[in-house]
Write a protein that holds these residues in place. Structure first.
Motif, PDB file in Angstrom:
ATOM      1  N   ASN A 143       0.845  -1.199   0.000  1.00 62.11           N
ATOM      2  CA  ASN A 143       0.000   0.000   0.000  1.00 62.11           C
ATOM      3  C   ASN A 143       0.877   1.244   0.000  1.00 62.11           C
ATOM      4  O   ASN A 143       2.070   1.173   0.208  1.00 62.11           O
ATOM      5  CB  ASN A 143      -0.946  -0.016   1.206  1.00 62.11           C
ATOM      6  N   ARG A 144       0.267   2.385  -0.217  1.00 58.78           N
ATOM      7  CA  ARG A 144       0.995   3.660  -0.211  1.00 58.78           C
ATOM      8  C   ARG A 144       0.799   4.412   1.099  1.00 58.78           C
ATOM      9  O   ARG A 144       1.452   5.396   1.358  1.00 58.78           O
ATOM     10  CB  ARG A 144       0.540   4.518  -1.380  1.00 58.78           C
ATOM     11  N   LEU A 151       5.923   1.239  -2.528  1.00 58.90           N
ATOM     12  CA  LEU A 151       4.822   0.580  -1.831  1.00 58.90           C
ATOM     13  C   LEU A 151       5.333   0.058  -0.502  1.00 58.90           C
ATOM     14  O   LEU A 151       6.547  -0.107  -0.312  1.00 58.90           O
ATOM     15  CB  LEU A 151       4.293  -0.584  -2.671  1.00 58.90           C
TER      16      LEU A 151
END
Length: 114
Positions: free
Chosen positions: A51-52, A62
């Motif tokens: 995820n960011r 990421l």
């Protein structure tokens, strides 16, 4: 499967954390080893699964969360390069940014027109 490569900093963290945990708590050391194995398998099979939200703030990077650990990485479509591994309680390091010459000379007491 996608190849996964660790940066020097990431590999050093794995060695140091494993050594630290082995000396203090063998169960925690086992859990850490399993988390790193699971992270590698996840990135090999699903390289865009990170995820960011938890990351370094570097374009294209990421972060994969595995147990208590965060792996910051980039995926170029062919290979995963793990930049950094850290415990979730550690502060997110800010990337070093070089200022352009104009930004370095900006007056400190400028007033906003808003």
């Amino acid at each position: 499967m996608t190849p996964v490569r660790l940066s020097k900093d990431a590999a050093n963290y794995v060695r140091q954390e494993a050594d630290y945990l082995r000396r203090r708590n063998t169960a925690a050391a086992r859990n850490f080893a399993l988390a790193m194995k699971k992270a590698r398998e996840t990135l090999q099979n699903f390289p865009q699964s990170g995820n960011r939200m938890h990351g370094l703030g570097i374009a294209g990077s990421l972060t994969l969360v595995v147990g208590d650990y965060l792996l910051d990485y980039v995926y170029d479509g062919f290979r995963v390069d793990v930049i950094l591994i850290r415990h979730g309680r550690m502060l997110t390091p800010a990337p070093e940014i070089e200022l352009e010459e104009d930004q370095e000379r900006a007056p400190a007491d400028t007033k906003s027109s808003v």
